[in-house]
Enzyme design. Structure first.
Site, PDB file in Angstrom:
ATOM      1  CB  CYS A 167      -0.938   0.004   1.210  1.00 32.13           C
ATOM      2  SG  CYS A 167      -0.066   0.172   2.789  1.00 32.13           S
ATOM      3  CB  CYS A 201       4.526  -0.428   1.671  1.00 24.64           C
ATOM      4  SG  CYS A 201       3.550  -1.617   2.604  1.00 24.64           S
ATOM      5  CG  ASP A 216      13.322  30.649 -31.096  1.00 24.54           C
ATOM      6  OD1 ASP A 216      13.809  31.789 -31.101  1.00 24.54           O
ATOM      7  OD2 ASP A 216      13.692  29.731 -31.845  1.00 24.54           O
ATOM      8  CG  ASP A 219      14.779  25.295 -32.918  1.00 21.02           C
ATOM      9  OD1 ASP A 219      14.863  26.491 -32.587  1.00 21.02           O
ATOM     10  OD2 ASP A 219      15.048  24.884 -34.056  1.00 21.02           O
ATOM     11  CG  ASP A 231      15.680  29.039 -28.390  1.00 19.80           C
ATOM     12  OD1 ASP A 231      15.657  30.284 -28.368  1.00 19.80           O
ATOM     13  OD2 ASP A 231      15.452  28.364 -29.412  1.00 19.80           O
TER      14      ASP A 231
END
Length: 746
Positions: free
Chosen positions: A14, A17, A435, A634, A638
């Site tokens: 559970c 634990c 961007d 990308d 950036d």
């Protein structure tokens, strides 16, 4: 030196634990971070190898009552889980075989229709009391024996480790019922009593618990199906050239630099670059893009993508754990093993929940027996019902199951979410900063306009320009050559090529002097631009770069080149706006070019002429205004902005630095995936909240009923057997609700 590893945890039953394992590991010196995923039964661990050894960590976990194993391969993990399901099925069948007659014998006298004549029911109940209870005892013992682990783990956690868990509640409740029933059996056998024991409660509760665990194991397996699908994508063998001959080898024998042969219908074994042949490749399993992608010499291919049409040979560049597929699998596994901040509430409650329930159950038993004037059997029913109904399984499953299914769903659609925290934060995004280059636009120049201004038509102008630019390395020249090839024009031989730095180029083609460049070059060569300046200005206003072309010192026309926006950019921006999200374009380009691109993409807010080093500051300033900001980019420049943003989103076709800095990676490279990522986050968080609501509501509603408070008001008393059914159904409902995420459309 810090390292991160994943381990399989054995023995958890559970959320309590999971909390115990996490707490034990975190308190170990040298451990930087530990996160336990109860649904996946895994531990994500970051530790300093110079401060603590794995042997020490494993010993501490074992001392806490759990096992820690090295992360398994997909086949080993699948075999282990299938073995677990098989064991649970066996326990369930044996338990059911003995519990069914036990239930009929115990409850039959109370249901005359099962016995026919009412006098028979009375006769069995009162004249064969001790025989009846002995039969019930004989049927109960096999059920207890086959589920003996519940008692060993439960009482060990309660009395030895002093960290009670779900098994502790079940063990204590059913053991109390069994011991009390033994006492009543003795009274019937030795003192002529006709007491009814609780054996059927013990049998039914244990059987229902095993049924619930069996159904949970099956449902948990479905939450990780996305990983299984990804792992199953890679082919087992590859055909490579060795010693001038084609040989077939296992995938793990492929080395970087090997020449791989792939025929139509076959999968790419590893990542690489095409060296010969041309084909169309289906990359949908990684990017979500359904349209095949054309590949020819020089193009990269991704391992596990499918060769659709042609025969190709390619050179392996990344193999084993370095392939794109392997990296994606690791990202998804890390995300599924991580925790979202929303899980902290459930974790905090689960940690204290079981001890609190034990105290409530004991207090209720004492209250009813000593102060409520109830008989012992009645007080025992209250005690058992509270222990059974309050098992916190549903709380432990509420968050991790939704995260596992949600991140898996994202991976299937080309949206890689690196952590549960990123998944949660994405649904709070108010502002998306985009961007320009490579994100809104395709990232490289294209010829957009050809304007004839003399004796030559558009095709002739393009043919002469491309023939001259074949010897140029300038990106604008490459765009002109690419345009000519797209139109199937046959290029001519260029002689006397000369690159004029900062101005343009010149060459001789078919005996004609060709000059291509900017306004300054034309002015230096005395070529009049009177008829071209207005058109050139219009093109510049639209964000395009006009290049003038002269043939034999006469102006022939204008070629306009621009980094065009991606086909889906405008639609993607509109989707974000419709979702109530502010969209801002951030670029280092001049204001005129930026405004033109923003206008085409439907973006009203633009931050132009921003130096690469200042992008992160711009994002920070938006955050200082109280906005939750996502940055989409990308490029290398950036990366700082991606790291600064609340959620950094990298285009998967971008640089490795940008992808490493991001929280979410869009494999397909299309901007519309930003909206898909945010939609997925919103739906997943909604799903988690639904799970937490039902888990809390279930306990808030049923614990008072189990305590007998409703009974005091004239209502029914909760039967411990129904409590076991309700507890099991709560866990199954949470898992079922999480699995609904697999059907959402992004």
């Amino acid at each position: 030196m810090e390292t991160t590893r994943t381990f399989v945890i054995e023995g958890m039953t559970c959320a309590s634990c999971a909390a115990a394992v996490e707490r034990t590991v975190r308190r170990t010196a040298g451990v930087a971070e530990a996160s336990v995923n109860f649904a996946a039964e895994k531990l994500n661990l970051t530790y300093n190898v110079s401060e603590v050894s794995m042997v020490e960590i494993i010993k501490r976990v074992e001392k806490a009552g759990f096992g820690l194993l090295e992360e398994e391969g997909i086949d080993e993990e699948a075999a282990r889980k299938q073995q677990e399901i098989a064991n649970l099925r066996k326990r369930l069948i044996i338990s059911a075989i003995f519990t069914l007659p036990l239930f009929i014998i115990a409850m039959g006298p109370h249901v005359p229709m099962l016995w026919g004549d009412h006098s028979l029911h009375h006769f069995v109940l009162h004249n064969f009391a001790w025989q009846n209870t002995l039969i019930q005892l004989a049927l109960t013992l096999p059920v207890i024996i086959v589920n003996w682990k519940i008692y060993t783990r439960g009482f060990s956690a309660l009395f030895v480790k002093r960290r009670p868990n779900m098994d502790s509640l079940i063990a204590k409740g059913t053991a109390a019922a069994f011991i009390y029933s033994l006492y009543l059996t003795g009274a019937n056998l030795f003192f002529g009593g006709n007491y009814e024991p609780f054996y059927e409660i013990v049998g039914v509760i244990l059987t229902v618990i095993v049924l619930g665990k069996f159904m949970e194991a099956i449902a948990k397996g479905k939450t990780g199906e996305a990983i299984k699908k990804l792992m199953g994508l890679a082919p087992k063998t590859a055909k490579i050239m060795r010693g001038g001959a084609e040989v077939e080898v296992f995938i793990d024998e492929v080395m970087v630099g090997d020449i791989i042969i792939v025929r139509p219908g076959e999968k790419m074994p590893v990542d690489g670059v095409v060296i010969s042949g041309e084909t169309a490749v289906d990359e949908s399993m990684l990017t979500g893009e359904s349209m095949p992608v054309s590949k020819r010499a020089g193009d990269s291919v991704i391992g596990a993508s499918i060769n659709k049409t042609g025969y190709i040979e390619y050179r392996a560049t990344r193999v084993g754990r370095d392939t794109a597929l392997s990296q994606i699998i690791r990202l998804v596994e890390q995300a599924q093993g991580s925790k979202a901040p929303i899980a902290s509430l459930a974790d905090a409650i689960s940690e204290k929940f079981v001890p609190a329930i034990i105290l409530i159950a004991l207090a209720s038993l004492a209250g009813w027996y000593f102060f409520g004037g109830a008989e012992l059997w009645f007080s025992m029913r209250i005690f058992i019902a509270i222990l059974i109904v309050a098992c916190p399984c549903a709380l432990g499953l509420a968050t991790p199951t939704s995260i596992m299914v949600g991140t898996g769903k994202g991976a299937e659609n080309g949206v890689l979410i690196k952590s549960g925290e990123s998944l949660e934060l994405a649904h709070k995004i108010q502002t998306v900063v985009l961007d320009k280059t490579g994100t809104i636009t395709v990232g490289k120049p294209h010829v957009t306009d050809i304007v004839p201004l003399g004796a030559y038509d558009a095709d002739e102008i393009l043919k002469f320009a491309a023939s001259a630019e074949t010897k140029s390395e300038h990106p604008l020249g490459e765009a002109i050559v690419e345009k000519a090839r797209e139109q199937g024009l046959e290029l001519l031989e260029a002689e006397g090529f000369n690159s004029l730095t900062g101005l343009g180029i010149e060459a001789k083609i078919s005996g004609k002097n060709v000059l291509i460049g900017n306004e300054r070059l034309m002015n230096e060569r005395g070529i009049s631009l009177t008829n071209a300046q207005a058109r050139a200005q219009d093109l510049a206003t639209d964000g395009k770069t006009p290049m003038f072309m002269a043939i034999d010192n006469d102006l022939a026309g204008i070629l306009a080149v621009a980094d065009i926006i991606k086909p889906d950019s405008e639609e993607a921006v509109q989707k974000l706006v419709n979702m109530g999200i502010e969209v801002i374009m951030l670029t280092g380009d001049n204001a005129a070019t930026a405004a033109a691109v923003a206008r085409q993409a439907g973006i009203s807010s633009v931050l132009a002429e921003v130096l690469p080093g200042d992008k992160a500051e711009k994002v920070k300033s938006l955050q200082n205004e109280g906005k939750r900001v996502a940055m989409v980019g990308d490029g290398i420049n950036d990366a700082p902005a991606l790291a600064q943003a609340d959620v950094g989103i990298a285009i998967g076709q971008g640089t490795d630095v940008a992808i490493e800095s991001a929280d979410i990676v869009l494999m397909r490279g299309d901007l519309s995936a930003v909206a898909r990522a945010i939609t997925l986050s919103r739906k997943t968080i909604t799903n988690i909240k639904q799970n937490l609501f039902w888990a809390f509501f279930y306990n808030i509603l049923l614990i008072p009923i189990a305590m007998g408070l409703w009974y005091l008001a004239g209502g029914p008393l909760l039967n411990p057997m129904l409590a076991a059914v309700a507890m099991t159904l709560s866990s199954i409902s949470v898992l079922t609700n999480a699995l609904r995420l697999r059907r959402i459309k992004l």
